[in-house]
Motif scaffolding. Structure first.
Motif, short mmCIF file in Angstrom:
data_model
loop_
_atom_site.label_atom_id
_atom_site.label_comp_id
_atom_site.label_asym_id
_atom_site.label_seq_id
_atom_site.Cartn_x
_atom_site.Cartn_y
_atom_site.Cartn_z
N ALA A 195 0.84 -1.20 0.00
CA ALA A 195 0.00 0.00 0.00
C ALA A 195 0.87 1.26 0.00
O ALA A 195 0.61 2.21 -0.74
CB ALA A 195 -0.92 0.00 1.21
N LEU A 196 1.92 1.28 0.83
CA LEU A 196 2.83 2.43 0.89
C LEU A 196 3.54 2.65 -0.44
O LEU A 196 3.70 3.79 -0.90
CB LEU A 196 3.85 2.23 2.01
CG LEU A 196 3.29 2.32 3.44
CD1 LEU A 196 4.30 1.79 4.45
CD2 LEU A 196 2.90 3.75 3.79
N CYS A 197 3.95 1.56 -1.08
CA CYS A 197 4.64 1.67 -2.37
C CYS A 197 3.70 2.19 -3.46
O CYS A 197 4.10 3.03 -4.27
CB CYS A 197 5.22 0.32 -2.78
SG CYS A 197 6.64 -0.18 -1.79
N LYS A 198 2.49 1.70 -3.46
CA LYS A 198 1.51 2.17 -4.46
C LYS A 198 1.19 3.65 -4.26
O LYS A 198 0.84 4.35 -5.21
CB LYS A 198 0.24 1.33 -4.41
CG LYS A 198 0.38 -0.01 -5.10
CD LYS A 198 -0.93 -0.76 -5.15
CE LYS A 198 -0.88 -1.95 -6.09
NZ LYS A 198 0.10 -2.96 -5.76
N ASP A 199 1.33 4.11 -3.01
CA ASP A 199 1.10 5.51 -2.69
C ASP A 199 2.39 6.33 -2.82
O ASP A 199 2.42 7.50 -2.42
CB ASP A 199 0.55 5.63 -1.27
CG ASP A 199 -0.39 6.82 -1.10
OD1 ASP A 199 -0.85 7.37 -2.12
OD2 ASP A 199 -0.67 7.19 0.05
N ARG A 200 3.44 5.66 -3.35
CA ARG A 200 4.75 6.29 -3.59
C ARG A 200 5.40 6.81 -2.30
O ARG A 200 6.22 7.74 -2.32
CB ARG A 200 4.63 7.41 -4.62
CG ARG A 200 4.04 6.96 -5.94
CD ARG A 200 3.95 8.07 -6.96
NE ARG A 200 5.26 8.38 -7.52
CZ ARG A 200 5.86 7.70 -8.51
NH1 ARG A 200 5.24 6.65 -9.05
NH2 ARG A 200 7.04 8.06 -8.95
N LYS A 201 5.07 6.19 -1.18
CA LYS A 201 5.70 6.54 0.09
C LYS A 201 6.81 5.53 0.37
O LYS A 201 6.71 4.69 1.28
CB LYS A 201 4.65 6.54 1.21
CG LYS A 201 3.57 7.61 1.02
CD LYS A 201 2.52 7.59 2.13
CE LYS A 201 1.50 8.70 1.93
NZ LYS A 201 0.44 8.71 2.96
N PHE A 202 7.87 5.62 -0.44
CA PHE A 202 8.92 4.60 -0.42
C PHE A 202 9.74 4.63 0.86
O PHE A 202 10.13 3.58 1.37
CB PHE A 202 9.82 4.75 -1.64
CG PHE A 202 9.08 4.63 -2.94
CD1 PHE A 202 8.44 3.45 -3.28
CD2 PHE A 202 8.98 5.70 -3.80
CE1 PHE A 202 7.73 3.33 -4.47
CE2 PHE A 202 8.27 5.60 -4.99
CZ PHE A 202 7.65 4.41 -5.32
N ASP A 203 10.00 5.82 1.39
CA ASP A 203 10.78 5.90 2.63
C ASP A 203 10.04 5.21 3.76
O ASP A 203 10.65 4.47 4.55
CB ASP A 203 11.05 7.37 2.99
CG ASP A 203 12.04 8.03 2.03
OD1 ASP A 203 12.77 7.29 1.34
OD2 ASP A 203 12.07 9.28 1.97
N ALA A 204 8.73 5.43 3.83
CA ALA A 204 7.93 4.79 4.88
C ALA A 204 7.90 3.27 4.68
O ALA A 204 7.95 2.50 5.65
CB ALA A 204 6.51 5.34 4.86
N ALA A 205 7.84 2.83 3.42
CA ALA A 205 7.83 1.39 3.12
C ALA A 205 9.16 0.76 3.53
O ALA A 205 9.18 -0.33 4.13
CB ALA A 205 7.58 1.17 1.63
N ILE A 206 10.27 1.44 3.23
CA ILE A 206 11.59 0.91 3.59
C ILE A 206 11.77 0.89 5.11
O ILE A 206 12.32 -0.06 5.68
CB ILE A 206 12.70 1.74 2.90
CG1 ILE A 206 12.63 1.52 1.38
CG2 ILE A 206 14.09 1.35 3.41
CD1 ILE A 206 13.46 2.49 0.57
#
Length: 566
Positions: A195-206
């Protein structure tokens, strides 16, 4: 009622139950049900449950509901498993409202609610895009302690939230779950990472990935694939390499899906040769490319105009004994050949599809039809259209628009109108796109009166003209020098709540420039500037010509003059 067939009154209980393995279709299931309800004594509720499960697996949802109702009418004992199947069937039919009507049956029969039932209901509510209702049901379960949510409950809600773009709520629910007795597992964490990646929140995903590791929840291929997919789509190739290396170091080896994600990302950035290198690398790692891999590479080469390379990849796929699908033939090679006006090669591949046992679909026919019209082979296009009809293909909007546009393009107005009149009589639902093609074709063939007649008829048949419809009519009036009518049409579209776009204004300005109506041209150009619209190449060319013939034109358009002076 689904009871069918002739029943053997001497068939015993054991004989009926042994027939489960013979249930291959709906008729078999219904016949078996009929035998079961007539057997004395009745088979156990477990046996009925097996039959309902079989029907569910066969996707005969309405049959599940009908047979369940018959069981109720006959007073046959039911259990929670059967009720769950009925609820699931309603949900899969997108009738969650009916699914809720099953809940009172639990109470009536003294059957306790279970978490599976509510997981199914929430999944059905999300499928109908009723996010708020699904969340409310989840809160009610927890608040009123109707049943204890399990990991599947959380996964259902979080998956539903993430798919509808509620990323923050998905993350909040993860934090809530971490505080409860049911701890999130790798499946739950992967939903949130995705969900975070699809929302382009990559730092939060990592960050979440690192948090998982610290909590002793090792990421898997699904987690990494979500990250890599998001990073590929955002062009962060260095991070993609980093996570690939990290995966391998953790003995998590990329599968064909992961490689396809990278190949798709490279192809979309026009790096088709790099994508093919990745495909070759796959084989070296013992991962065989699949049909998706090959189709992506071929499509990439076709978009770059490198048809020979696409064909080479196609042939290598055949050599590897991977059967091409309709996408391989149609969306990639046939479409590519048609765009290059190599229609004979496209036709050859079209015939090859049938010989290989695949069936050309409507898109395939549409592509060839478009290609034939592009090169002016009207007779072949008509023959192909007839073949399409005889093959039983349903004509879609694109097919009809292609045919009409092709006829108008080659000034075959009678043929176009004959087809249109037939279609109009048969059409249950009219489409403005189809009318746009006809109105445009008539205008370009000097039939402005007929085009205007059809335009005026639209409101009578309940079809709303769009901005393209109005623009076509304005262009038609301008081409005939009927500038007052063109201007009236512009005001009419605004009065009807259809705002003109940059194309509309460019068409109008071009019409007034061609007729040397400079003062009115200036008025429309001022309106254009006020709406933030720019001149296209044709408008600019006509304006330069007007200024070169009469320099004073520049002074009549103050805003343009100030732009040039700057």
């Amino acid at each position: 009622m689904y009871v069918q067939g002739i029943i053997n009154p001497f068939k015993g209980k054991i004989g009926v139950i042994s027939n489960f393995e013979n249930v291959k279709c709906l008729d078999d299931a219904v016949t078996l049900f009929d035998q079961m309800v007539r057997t004395k004594p009745l088979p156990s509720v477990v046996d009925f449950s097996k039959l309902f499960k079989t029907l569910l697996n066969m996707k005969h949802y309405s049959a599940v509901v009908s047979l369940f109702r018959e069981m109720q009418t006959l007073g046959i004992t039911i259990n929670g498993f059967i009720l769950s199947i009925v609820i699931n069937s309603y949900c899969l039919m997108h009738r969650v409202d009916y699914a809720f009507s099953v809940l009172p049956i639990y109470l009536k029969n003294g059957i306790p609610f279970n978490v599976v039932t509510f997981n199914t209901l929430m999944r059905g509510i999300f499928a109908e895009n009723k996010v708020k209702d699904a969340v409310e049901l989840f809160k009610k379960l927890v608040r009123e302690k109707i049943c204890e949510p399990n990991e599947f409950t959380y996964a259902t809600v979080m998956n539903g939230l993430s798919k509808t773009g509620h990323t923050d709520k998905t993350l909040s629910l993860l934090r809530l779950m971490e505080q409860g007795s049911t701890k999130p597992d790798i499946f739950i964490y992967s939903i949130v990472v995705d969900a975070l990646c699809k929302d382009r929140k990559f730092d939060a995903a990592i960050d979440l990935l690192n948090e998982m590791k610290q909590k002793g929840v090792p990421p898997n291929i699904v987690t990494y694939s979500s990250l890599i997919d998001g990073l590929c789509k955002s062009g962060q190739w260095e991070k993609v390499k980093t996570f690939f290396s990290e995966m391998v170091n953790l003995n998590i080896y990329p599968d064909v899906r992961t490689f396809n994600i990278v190949i798709d990302g490279l192809y979309k950035e026009g790096k088709v040769e790099d994508a093919e290198e990745v495909m070759k690398h796959m084989a070296g790692k013992g991962v065989e490319p699949d049909i998706i891999t090959y189709n992506t590479i071929m499509d990439g080469y076709c978009l770059c105009g490198q048809r020979d390379r696409a064909r080479r990849v196609f042939d290598s796929m055949i050599d590897k004994n991977i059967e091409p699908d309709i996408i391989s033939y149609n969306n990639i090679l046939i479409n590519g050949y048609c765009k290059e006006k190599k229609v004979d090669e496209a036709m050859q591949l079209f015939r090859e599809i049938s010989h290989k046992g695949s069936k050309p679909n409507t898109v395939t026919y549409n592509t060839i039809l478009q290609g034939l019209f592009e090169v002016g082979r009207i007779g072949d296009a008509n023959f192909f259209y007839a073949e399409m009809l005889s093959a039983g293909h349903i004509l879609d909007l694109y097919t009809l628009c292609t045919l009409l546009d092709g006829y108008f393009k080659y000034r075959l107005v009678e043929e176009a109108m004959s087809l249109f009149n037939k279609l109009e009589r048969k059409m249950e639902h009219t489409s403005i796109e189809l009318y746009n093609v006809v109105i445009n074709g008539l205008c370009k063939n000097g039939k402005l009166d007929k085009a205007h007649e059809i335009f005026e008829k639209l409101s009578l048949i309940g079809v709303l003209p769009n901005v393209r419809t109005y623009t076509i009519m304005i262009n038609g009036f301008c081409l005939e020098g009927l500038l007052d009518e063109a201007k009236d049409m512009l005001r009419k579209m605004e009065d009807n709540g259809c705002l003109p776009d940059d194309v509309t204004y460019n068409v109008l300005v071009q019409g007034f420039l061609r007729s040397s109506k400079i003062s009115e041209t200036a008025t429309f150009m001022t309106e254009m500037a006020g709406r933030g619209f720019s001149f296209n190449a044709t408008t600019a060319e006509l304006l330069v010509k007007a200024i070169s013939e009469k320099p004073s034109v520049l002074d009549m358009i103050p805003e343009l003059h100030s732009r040039i002076m700057k």
